[in-house]
Scaffold this active site. Structure first.
Site, PDB file in Angstrom:
ATOM      1  N   GLU A   1      -2.624  10.669   0.860  1.00 44.83           N
ATOM      2  CA  GLU A   1      -3.798   9.790   0.918  1.00 44.83           C
ATOM      3  C   GLU A   1      -3.999   9.204   2.305  1.00 44.83           C
ATOM      4  OE1 GLU A   1      -5.902   5.871   0.726  1.00 44.83           O
ATOM      5  OE2 GLU A   1      -3.847   6.282   1.337  1.00 44.83           O
ATOM      6  N   GLU A   2      -2.923   8.962   3.022  1.00 40.73           N
ATOM      7  CA  GLU A   2      -3.027   8.292   4.320  1.00 40.73           C
ATOM      8  C   GLU A   2      -3.603   9.189   5.416  1.00 40.73           C
ATOM      9  OE1 GLU A   2      -2.767   5.221   4.664  1.00 40.73           O
ATOM     10  OE2 GLU A   2      -1.420   4.485   3.104  1.00 40.73           O
TER      11      GLU A   2
ATOM     12  N   ASP B   1       0.846  -1.204   0.000  1.00 41.12           N
ATOM     13  CA  ASP B   1       0.000   0.000   0.000  1.00 41.12           C
ATOM     14  C   ASP B   1       0.873   1.243   0.000  1.00 41.12           C
ATOM     15  OD1 ASP B   1      -2.140   1.750   0.244  1.00 41.12           O
ATOM     16  OD2 ASP B   1      -2.542   1.275   2.331  1.00 41.12           O
TER      17      ASP B   1
END
Length: 200
Positions: free
Chosen positions: A123-124, A92
């Site tokens: 994104e995290e 990921d």
């Protein structure tokens, strides 16, 4: 580079959210060497760090392959055994980046001139890279977003809805609460209603 070598090279670049510039620079150079048009698209609220999404195209893209550059902390480099590559982001999403880049190389080799790649920052955490990409779209008919899904095709994704809920009350002395109106009680009523909403 072949797929596994590229995956390891990407995993070995620390890119915890907020520190994606090394990975973005690596991909900019790698993709430019393969004759894609590459743009680092600044993320508006990036501050002094100069964070940017990577957008690369070959022609006018009908399809864009996308995923994210950042990882959760802590960083640890790549290692592998006979079955797997390990390291922060191997699944990921740096393995996905490598897969999308190798797919792009194959498309180029077959003469395709209608695709793009979009690699996002943040994104995290707050999805600031996705918000920046949405605010300044570069255009395509379709997007394929790479995320770990147990090798199952997903035609949708979870979303998020953030609300700012405010209630009003009337202040009163604690000795005479009946003269006031509790904003907190009203907020609890709203939250109870929200919890009763049917969700997909």
């Amino acid at each position: 580079m072949q797929l596994f070598e590229l995956t390891r090279a990407l995993v070995d670049i620390e890119s915890v959210t907020g520190n994606e510039s090394g990975c973005a620079g690596f991909l900019r150079d790698y993709l430019a060497e393969r004759k894609l048009e590459v743009e680092l698209v600044p993320v508006a609220d990036a501050g002094a760090g100069g964070r940017a999404n990577v957008f690369a195209v070959c022609g006018t893209p009908d399809v864009v392959l996308s995923t994210h550059l950042d990882t959760v902390p802590p960083f640890f480099p790549a290692r592998e055994d006979s079955d797997f590559i390990y390291g922060r982001g191997a699944c990921d999403a740096k393995g996905i980046i490598a897969s999308e880049v190798v797919a792009a190389e194959r498309l180029l080799g077959e003469g395709a001139r209608d695709f793009g790649l979009l690699f996002l920052v943040g994104e995290e955490t707050l999805s600031d890279g996705a918000r920046a990409a949405n605010a300044a779209p570069r255009g395509s008919k379709y997007i394929i977003n790479g995320e770990p899904t147990d090798n199952k095709l997903a035609i949708g994704t979870k979303g998020i809805l953030r609300l700012d809920v405010r209630t009003r009350g009337k202040m009163a002395h604690s000795a005479y609460p009946q003269l006031g109106e509790s904003a907190i009680e009203k907020l609890l009523d709203v939250l109870a209603e929200v919890r009763r909403l049917p969700l997909p």
